[in-house]
Motif scaffolding. Structure first.
Motif, short mmCIF file in Angstrom:
data_model
loop_
_atom_site.label_atom_id
_atom_site.label_comp_id
_atom_site.label_asym_id
_atom_site.label_seq_id
_atom_site.Cartn_x
_atom_site.Cartn_y
_atom_site.Cartn_z
N PRO A 86 46.64 42.39 40.81
CA PRO A 86 47.26 42.67 39.51
C PRO A 86 48.78 42.74 39.63
CG PRO A 86 45.52 44.25 39.99
CD PRO A 86 45.77 43.49 41.24
N THR A 93 38.80 40.12 43.80
CA THR A 93 38.97 38.78 43.20
C THR A 93 38.37 37.71 44.11
OG1 THR A 93 41.22 38.89 44.02
CG2 THR A 93 40.92 39.16 41.68
N THR A 94 38.46 37.92 45.43
CA THR A 94 37.88 36.94 46.34
C THR A 94 36.37 36.87 46.18
OG1 THR A 94 39.65 37.40 47.90
CG2 THR A 94 37.76 36.22 48.75
N LYS A 114 41.68 41.93 37.35
CA LYS A 114 43.09 42.28 37.50
C LYS A 114 43.55 43.17 36.34
CE LYS A 114 44.98 38.25 38.05
NZ LYS A 114 46.13 37.38 38.36
N ILE A 121 38.08 36.80 36.86
CA ILE A 121 39.17 37.16 37.79
C ILE A 121 40.27 37.88 37.03
CG2 ILE A 121 40.94 36.20 39.29
CD1 ILE A 121 38.95 34.09 40.11
N TYR A 168 42.01 45.04 45.55
CA TYR A 168 41.93 44.11 44.42
C TYR A 168 41.73 42.69 44.90
CZ TYR A 168 43.15 47.51 40.86
OH TYR A 168 43.13 48.55 39.99
N LEU A 169 42.41 42.35 46.01
CA LEU A 169 42.29 40.99 46.53
C LEU A 169 40.86 40.72 46.97
CD1 LEU A 169 44.13 38.58 46.92
CD2 LEU A 169 44.44 39.26 49.29
N TYR A 216 47.78 32.61 46.57
CA TYR A 216 46.47 33.24 46.47
C TYR A 216 46.59 34.76 46.39
CZ TYR A 216 41.59 34.27 47.28
OH TYR A 216 40.32 34.74 47.14
N LEU A 258 35.66 35.06 43.03
CA LEU A 258 35.92 33.63 43.22
C LEU A 258 34.77 32.95 43.95
CD1 LEU A 258 38.19 31.56 42.80
CD2 LEU A 258 39.00 32.12 45.07
N GLY A 294 45.81 36.86 43.15
CA GLY A 294 44.57 37.62 43.30
C GLY A 294 44.74 39.11 43.13
#
Lengths: 219, 249
Positions: B64, A200-201, A158, A154, A196-197, B58, A204, B62
């Motif tokens: 940058p 990362t999700t 980022k 993760i 990006y979210l 979150y 995850l 989550g």
């Protein structure tokens, strides 16, 4: 957003491949370093510790800048003429260095958490060093390392955003260019955040899945 | 390697330490103050409120920090209402923007760290406090929080190190902290090795100092002496701070 949707899609692929390549390389290097650090008769113990300490104590941005600009000078010197290191290569090298530094510590901790009796039992069964790593310590260690290792991925995704500073056309860069040309920074940076979210999700969720599939043994 | 250039960098770069430390300390302080109530809500609040705090942490954790910084620095100006408001004087300034972004980020990380600490406070301690007749606020202030803080300290040490490193992003919005100074110096001398290595050494000194300080504080505050547990604490200190969070069941 005009014609930027296609660019975002391409940039998404760049970000993902940058992450995947440097994460995989970093994992391999991290595993090797952790193994060399954990073996009792290691000559590189101090060197590996120094490496991880330096990598974890210096900003990722600085490492990227050093490798991008320093790499250009180094390559030019080697080639004898001006050579520019491509931003993707510099990004891969820099992120591999960062990832391997953290991964070494994660794996080292996990190796230390495997009971010593396991190694002793494997030795008494007559397994050689490689067999011990591959069949006894490795499988147990990887399961123990999984949660912390997932966090590294993760962080890695980022950190890929930082490579845009040296000109890689990743999600962040496309957002920067789009924001400038259409004068709509809010829209573009929100779109970048959403991408990006989602990245990362996805990471995850995959870690969660892997953790459920491979829980730590014997606890 | 050019030693005289390195020497020059050693003379110039330390003047950026002030700004790096200012950004780090202020955003850690603001983040901590913001995160204490948020962590209590996240740990003990109603499910809907807890979920709202989770949504905040979150999203922040989550994405940058660079995106968040640019969103604040470049993005907010797009909204007419923001430009017309009194806040624009503050939000136009890169320093306040960076500080704001770093504080929001630090608050999100610290909230999750403290929340985990709060949740691992033993039930019996709280029950004992209730039995003694303490009020809810007293329990939170005198019993739960000190224990939770002690539990969270190793992870919070990571956050401090992360913030020192993260403050280098301020150089992307024209601020001249250590990285900003280094980049400026590199563009005038074009000697990236020497200058970035000196900058890295300065950061390394700062982060080492932060790690030592947290370890010292940990030792001062620790109440039990289990060598085994100390070992685990030291291992956790090595990790970046992005533990997985899940919604409260």
């Amino acid at each position: 957003m005009g014609g930027f949707t296609a660019q975002f899609a391409a940039a998404f692929m760049v970000t993902v491949s940058l992450g995947l390549v440097s994460g995989s390389l970093g994992t391999v290097i991290g595993l090797l370093l952790a193994m060399s650090k954990s073996s009792p008769a290691s000559r590189f113990k101090a060197a590996v510790t120094g490496y991880t300490t330096v990598v974890r104590g210096v900003p990722e941005l600085l490492i990227i800048l050093l490798i991008y600009f320093g790499g250009t000078i180094f390559a030019s010197k080697v080639a004898g003429r001006y050579v520019e290191v491509n931003a993707f290569t510099a990004g891969v090298i820099a992120l591999t260095v960062v990832f391997s530094g953290y991964a070494t510590e994660v794996f080292r901790g996990a190796i230390a958490a495997v009971p010593a009796g396991q190694t002793e039992a494997a030795k008494s069964l007559g397994l050689n060093a490689w067999q011990r790593w591959a069949f006894v310590i490795g499988p147990q260690m990887l399961r123990l390392a999984l949660p912390a290792y997932g966090n590294l991925w993760i962080s890695l995704f980022k950190d890929t955003a930082l490579v845009s500073i040296v000109g890689l056309t990743d999600i962040m860069r496309v957002a920067f260019v789009g924001a400038g040309s259409l004068r709509a920074p809010l829209t573009f940076y929100l779109a970048a955040s959403a991408l990006y979210l989602s990245l990362t999700t996805i990471t995850l969720l995959s870690i969660r899945l892997a953790e459920r599939r491979y829980p730590a043994l014997g606890r | 390697m050019n030693l005289s250039l390195m020497f020059e960098a050693m003379m110039v770069l330390p003047s950026g330490i002030g700004l790096t430390l200012t950004l780090t300390v202020l955003s850690l302080t603001a983040g901590f103050l913001l995160s204490v109530p948020l962590a209590f809500v996240r740990a003990f609040g109603r499910p809907s409120l807890s979920l709202a705090v989770l949504a905040y942490t979150y999203v922040i954790r989550g994405t940058p920090m660079l995106v968040q910084l640019f969103l604040l620095y470049y993005g907010l100006g797009q909204i007419e209402a923001v430009r017309a408001s009194a806040f624009w004087v503050v939000l136009r300034d890169p320093f306040w923007c960076a500080l704001f972004a770093f504080s929001l980020n630090s608050a999100a990380h610290t909230t999750e760290i403290l929340c985990r600490g709060l949740q691992s406070v033993p039930k019996g301690v709280v029950e004992a406090a209730v039995a003694l007749g303490l009020k809810r606020l007293q329990i939170a202030r005198l019993v739960i929080f000190p224990i939770a803080f002690r539990i969270s300290l190793p992870a919070y040490g990571n956050e401090v190190v992360g913030m020192i490193k993260g403050s280098s992003l301020a150089s992307t919005v024209t601020l001249l902290e250590i990285t900003g100074m280094a980049r400026q110096l590199v563009s005038s001398t074009f000697a990236p090795y020497e200058i970035f290595i000196v900058a890295g050494a300065i950061y390394l000194a700062l982060t080492t100092l932060a790690v030592k300080a947290t370890q010292f504080l940990e030792r001062r505050l620790s109440t039990d002496d289990h060598p085994k547990r100390r070992g685990k604490v030291r291992f956790r200190l090595a990790l970046p701070n992005h533990e997985i969070t899940t919604p409260v069941p």
